[in-house]
Design an enzyme around this catalytic site. Structure first.
Site, PDB file in Angstrom:
ATOM      1  N   LYS A   5      15.261 -24.241  19.938  1.00  0.00           N
ATOM      2  CA  LYS A   5      14.947 -22.888  20.422  1.00  0.00           C
ATOM      3  C   LYS A   5      13.878 -22.219  19.554  1.00  0.00           C
ATOM      4  O   LYS A   5      12.910 -21.651  20.073  1.00  0.00           O
ATOM      5  CB  LYS A   5      16.243 -22.050  20.442  1.00  0.00           C
ATOM      6  CG  LYS A   5      16.066 -20.625  20.943  1.00  0.00           C
ATOM      7  CD  LYS A   5      17.353 -20.093  21.546  1.00  0.00           C
ATOM      8  CE  LYS A   5      18.404 -19.732  20.512  1.00  0.00           C
ATOM      9  NZ  LYS A   5      18.120 -18.465  19.795  1.00  0.00           N
ATOM     10  N   SER A   6      14.038 -22.295  18.250  1.00  0.00           N
ATOM     11  CA  SER A   6      13.076 -21.646  17.344  1.00  0.00           C
ATOM     12  C   SER A   6      11.668 -22.215  17.545  1.00  0.00           C
ATOM     13  O   SER A   6      10.677 -21.472  17.604  1.00  0.00           O
ATOM     14  CB  SER A   6      13.480 -21.881  15.885  1.00  0.00           C
ATOM     15  OG  SER A   6      14.680 -21.216  15.598  1.00  0.00           O
ATOM     16  N   ARG A 106      21.391  -4.589  17.934  1.00  0.00           N
ATOM     17  CA  ARG A 106      20.975  -5.304  16.719  1.00  0.00           C
ATOM     18  C   ARG A 106      19.903  -4.529  15.948  1.00  0.00           C
ATOM     19  O   ARG A 106      19.059  -3.860  16.526  1.00  0.00           O
ATOM     20  CB  ARG A 106      20.489  -6.713  17.100  1.00  0.00           C
ATOM     21  CG  ARG A 106      21.601  -7.494  17.788  1.00  0.00           C
ATOM     22  CD  ARG A 106      21.202  -8.879  18.151  1.00  0.00           C
ATOM     23  NE  ARG A 106      20.931  -9.691  16.964  1.00  0.00           N
ATOM     24  CZ  ARG A 106      20.456 -10.926  17.010  1.00  0.00           C
ATOM     25  NH1 ARG A 106      20.181 -11.482  18.192  1.00  0.00           N
ATOM     26  NH2 ARG A 106      20.246 -11.603  15.912  1.00  0.00           N
ATOM     27  N   SER A 151      15.744 -13.886   6.169  1.00  0.00           N
ATOM     28  CA  SER A 151      15.574 -13.923   7.619  1.00  0.00           C
ATOM     29  C   SER A 151      14.242 -14.542   8.002  1.00  0.00           C
ATOM     30  O   SER A 151      13.174 -14.026   7.677  1.00  0.00           O
ATOM     31  CB  SER A 151      15.649 -12.503   8.197  1.00  0.00           C
ATOM     32  OG  SER A 151      15.163 -12.495   9.528  1.00  0.00           O
ATOM     33  N   ASP A 304      23.307 -20.380  12.043  1.00  0.00           N
ATOM     34  CA  ASP A 304      23.809 -20.280  13.429  1.00  0.00           C
ATOM     35  C   ASP A 304      25.006 -21.194  13.701  1.00  0.00           C
ATOM     36  O   ASP A 304      25.574 -21.163  14.792  1.00  0.00           O
ATOM     37  CB  ASP A 304      22.686 -20.627  14.412  1.00  0.00           C
ATOM     38  CG  ASP A 304      21.597 -19.556  14.427  1.00  0.00           C
ATOM     39  OD1 ASP A 304      21.895 -18.389  14.103  1.00  0.00           O
ATOM     40  OD2 ASP A 304      20.442 -19.895  14.757  1.00  0.00           O
TER      41      ASP A 304
HETATM   42  C1  S3P Z   1      15.718 -17.682  14.046  1.00  0.00           C
HETATM   43  C2  S3P Z   1      16.155 -17.188  12.844  1.00  0.00           C
HETATM   44  C3  S3P Z   1      17.568 -16.853  12.563  1.00  0.00           C
HETATM   45  C4  S3P Z   1      18.516 -17.441  13.605  1.00  0.00           C
HETATM   46  C5  S3P Z   1      18.001 -17.273  14.995  1.00  0.00           C
HETATM   47  C6  S3P Z   1      16.628 -17.928  15.169  1.00  0.00           C
HETATM   48  C7  S3P Z   1      14.280 -17.972  14.211  1.00  0.00           C
HETATM   49  O1  S3P Z   1      17.704 -15.435  12.582  1.00  0.00           O
HETATM   50  O2  S3P Z   1      19.787 -16.867  13.498  1.00  0.00           O
HETATM   51  O3  S3P Z   1      18.907 -17.880  15.917  1.00  0.00           O
HETATM   52  O4  S3P Z   1      13.908 -18.655  15.198  1.00  0.00           O
HETATM   53  O5  S3P Z   1      13.486 -17.546  13.362  1.00  0.00           O
HETATM   54  P1  S3P Z   1      17.451 -14.537  11.255  1.00  0.00           P
HETATM   55  O6  S3P Z   1      16.021 -14.641  10.918  1.00  0.00           O
HETATM   56  O7  S3P Z   1      17.829 -13.156  11.678  1.00  0.00           O
HETATM   57  O8  S3P Z   1      18.370 -15.103  10.216  1.00  0.00           O
END
Ligand code: S3P
EC number: 2.5.1.19
Length: 424
Positions: A5-6, A106, A151, A304
């Site tokens: 996904k990322s 959020r 993050s 996650d």
């Molecule tokens: C993500 C970062 C994480 C993760 C999210 C996807 C990303 O969040 O929990 O599902 O794609 O950069 P945080 O950056 O808030 O930790």
């Protein structure tokens, strides 16, 4: 496993900023990524999918994003929201971001703060939440920003804002988080450096007014999706499962190490490179798990995966203690309290603390399951729904889940795959 996904989000965003055609195979076609694609279309990119499942992205060039004519609907997706806020912040356009009930709770202050320092202006709902309107600025002001919270979304928002900002934008990351943005920005030809400071922090610098070159990308499978099948196989007696195409970027893969420490049999087969990321197939066999104290240092590399790790802990022998999970309270739901409530309802022995859960496992015996007529509450959180589906496989009377629709945000084929491997 379907695409990460990322990485899928980032391939659409960077493709939309390159001049020319970027091709993406293995893109995750979940609702979250489709929200990103719709937003990038609304800001001028041309994005299509052909019959073979390849995505074609014709970008507008860094600095070329157009004013969207309507509010950008981010659905359930925090990643889309925060990363796109970064992109919009350094363009001379105004965008309104809206989302579902979960996303609207959020915190966005974590990106509003640094992007405001760069010159963008925000009108947000109380508490720095959605709906919010962002007025970008060009030229924006380059900043050096030390992340107050681990993050990858905040880091990426600033780096993406830096792409259209003159000079060097710097993010200092005291605790490493997923590095897909850094890898992909370099792949697209941005000038990006990473240095380790004397105190161990990562110092990431990107040179602005970048020219991105279109790429051909293969998205590796998502370790966060694989997690559900790996744990299902560990828990269900007689299992011997190969989970194919699992991304093993070290900033993402800590779950598999933790499960091995608990006694899980997880073997890597055919380690290879896909799209600049390490990938393998994982052979997983049913194993007797033992509870452990999870080192809080690994939290960012499996942030996650805790909902489903809690399920593994509920079936392990002895006590599992997790700490340092404050960030879980601001994910798609408060995952600490949601999993406490759900696992307790299913008959597990769970104690909630401020920053984690303490779980006394059954030693391999199945959980009782949810009482007749009662369902666990998923709070619009895909990972809560999928974690409880896995727990259901390891329960006597099954687990009733109130709402499975959120699963489509990240893993549209989850239910059919689970039915296939479990013979249901
Ligand atoms: C993500 C970062 C994480 C993760 C999210 C996807 C990303 O969040 O929990 O599902 O794609 O950069 P945080 O950056 O808030 O930790």
């Amino acid at each position: 496993m379907p695409g990460d996904k990322s990485i899928s989000h980032r391939s659409i965003m960077l493709g939309a900023l390159a001049v020319g055609e970027t091709r993406v195979t293995g893109l995750l076609e979940g609702e979250d990524v489709l929200s990103t694609a719709a937003a990038m279309r609304a800001m001028g990119a041309t994005i299509t999918r052909d019959e073979d499942g390849m995505w074609h992205v014709h970008g507008v060039g860094v600095g070329g994003l157009l004013q969207p004519q309507q509010a950008l609907d981010m659905g359930n997706s925090g990643t889309s929201t925060r990363l796109l806020m970064g992109l919009v912040a350094s363009h001379p356009i105004t965008a309104t971001f809206i989302g579902d009930a979960s996303l609207s709770k959020r915190p966005m202050g974590r990106v509003i703060d640094p992007l405001s320092t760069m010159g963008a202006e925000f009108t947000a709902s109380p508490g720095g939440r959605l709906p919010l309107t962002l007025r970008g600025i060009s030229p924006a002001v380059p900043i050096e920003y030390r992340l107050p919270v681990a993050s990858a979304q905040v880091k990426s928002a600033i780096l993406l804002a830096g792409l259209n900002t003159p000079g060097i934008t710097t993010v200092i990351e005291p605790i490493p988080t997923r590095d897909h943005s850094e890898r992909m920005l370099r792949g697209f030809g941005a000038e990006l450096t990473v240095e380790i400071a004397a105190d161990g922090a990562r110092v990431i610098r990107v040179r602005g007014e970048a020219e991105l070159k279109p790429q051909t990308i293969t998205v590796p499978g998502d370790p966060s999706s694989a997690a559900f099948f790996v744990i299902a196989a560990l828990l269900v007696e007689g299992s011997d499962l190969v989970v194919e195409n699992v991304g093993l970027n070290p900033t993402r893969a800590a779950l598999f190490d933790v499960l091995r420490l608990m006694g899980g049999s997880i073997e890597e087969l055919d380690r290879r490179d896909v799209g600049g990321e390490p990938v393998a197939d994982l052979r997983v066999r049913h194993s007797a798990l033992t509870g452990i104290a999870v080192d809080p240092a690994v939290v960012p590399s499996m942030v996650d995966e805790f909902p489903v790790l809690f399920v593994a802990a509920a079936l392990a022998k002895g006590r599992t203690v997790t700490t340092g999970l404050e960030e879980l309270r601001v994910k798609e739901s408060d995952r600490i309290s949601a999993m406490h409530a759900a696992l307790s309802l299913a008959g597990a022995t769970v104690t909630e603390t401020e920053d984690g859960l303490i779980i006394d496992g059954t030693g391999g015996d199945p959980l009782p399951g949810t009482p007749e007529g009662q369902a666990v509450v998923t709070h619009l959180d895909h990972r809560i729904a999928m974690a409880l589906a896995v727990a259901g496989l390891a329960s006597r009377q099954g687990i009733e889940v109130d709402d499975t629709r959120p699963i489509a945000t990240s893993f549209p084929v989850f239910e059919s795959l689970l039915a296939q491997v479990s013979g249901a």
